[in-house]
Design an enzyme around this catalytic site. Structure first.
Site, PDB file in Angstrom:
ATOM      1  N   PRO A 195       0.826  -1.227   0.000  1.00 48.39           N
ATOM      2  CA  PRO A 195       0.000   0.000   0.000  1.00 48.39           C
ATOM      3  C   PRO A 195       0.854   1.268   0.000  1.00 48.39           C
ATOM      4  CG  PRO A 195      -0.698  -1.533   1.715  1.00 48.39           C
ATOM      5  CD  PRO A 195       0.588  -2.054   1.169  1.00 48.39           C
ATOM      6  N   GLU A 196       0.522   2.197  -0.882  1.00 48.47           N
ATOM      7  CA  GLU A 196       1.173   3.498  -0.942  1.00 48.47           C
ATOM      8  C   GLU A 196       0.116   4.554  -0.607  1.00 48.47           C
ATOM      9  OE1 GLU A 196       3.476   3.965  -4.564  1.00 48.47           O
ATOM     10  OE2 GLU A 196       3.751   1.818  -4.752  1.00 48.47           O
TER      11      GLU A 196
END
Ligand SMILES: [Zn+2]
Length: 279
Positions: free
Chosen positions: A2-3
């Protein structure tokens, strides 16, 4: 992994469901999540806290309580939060924590690889905690100017791709959105970060914002594990211009996308419109 767009999607989904709710019961079943603190102590400490807001800083989800404390959740590689609209949870060997809210619903934390962290901060500790991690500015805020990006990259010989990954220039960018932003800015990922001209820096700032905004608009990218709190995958993976597309034509010029390594990570770029020597 996840960014910023994936964490922001989770934040936007959870904020209206958690704000004003009380943590009635908390079970943390994995000591790695809270270390060095014992999980039972953190769980007990969270019970009775009422949520004032759910924010985000870089890739951290920041749950703010009315007491002034903050719970910082970092999903790392495979962390995920689940809050199904109806019904309970199925058995899941990767569920590491469950928070029961005072409206009768449950939020579960799932993490296959177990690199995620839950950190409980006392009132007033948040700013120092963030500062100690050298977290750069929020790239979607107005304060993220070309001048600020220029200062963060000035004099740095590291490849610009690596400089984007280390969170000091801007918070929340990871491998996917770094490659997508550099393609949009027509910059080779191995260009020394400090070598960019003012015009190239302006392009990069704009490209970072456009890539992240596209990710948010598509509710994040699902390659393997990422799901939103309703269990739905994102759609950003259908929009990748270069990431993971080695050998496929560049959407801008048709040249086959190439793969290299930068900052220790697989890196995709177009050798025609992202030249290493732009002169
Ligand atoms: Zn191209």
């Amino acid at each position: 992994m996840p960014e910023l767009p994936e964490v922001e999607t989770i934040r936007a989904r959870l904020a209206p469901r958690l704000t004003g709710r009380r943590f009635d019961r908390v079970v943390i079943a994995d000591a790695r999540l809270t270390r060095p603190d014992p999980p039972e102590a953190i769980a007990a400490s969270l019970e009775g806290e009422r949520v004032r807001d759910v924010g985000r800083r870089g890739k951290y989800l920041v749950v703010e309580f009315e007491s002034g404390r903050h719970l910082l959740i970092h999903l790392r590689m495979t962390g995920n939060l689940e809050h199904p609209a109806r019904g309970g949870f199925e058995a899941d060997p990767y569920r590491r924590a469950v928070v029961s809210l005072d409206d009768g619903s449950d939020v579960a934390y799932r993490d296959v690889r177990r690199f995620g962290t839950w950190t409980l901060l006392e009132p007033g500790e948040l700013a120092d905690y963030i500062a100690a991690r050298k977290l750069g500015g929020e790239p979607l805020e107005r304060t993220f100017t070309t001048a600020r990006l220029s200062r963060a990259l000035a004099g740095r010989r590291a490849p610009v791709k690596a400089a984007l990954l280390d969170q000091r220039a801007a918070a929340g960018i990871g491998n996917i959105y770094a490659d997508e932003a550099l393609w949009r800015a027509r910059l080779h990922p191995l260009r020394p970060a400090g070598s960019l001209s003012p015009e190239e820096l302006a392009r990069l700032r704009k490209a970072i914002r456009a890539a992240l905004q596209m990710g948010i608009a598509r509710q994040g990218a699902t390659l393997r594990d990422y799901r939103d709190p309703d269990g739905e995958p994102g759609r950003m993976q259908d929009e990748f211009r270069v990431y993971g597309r080695a050998g496929e034509p560049c959407p801008r010029c048709g040249t086959p996308i190439e793969k290299t390594r930068a900052g220790g990570r697989g890196t995709w770029y177009c050798p025609s419109c992202q030249p290493l020597d732009p002169s």
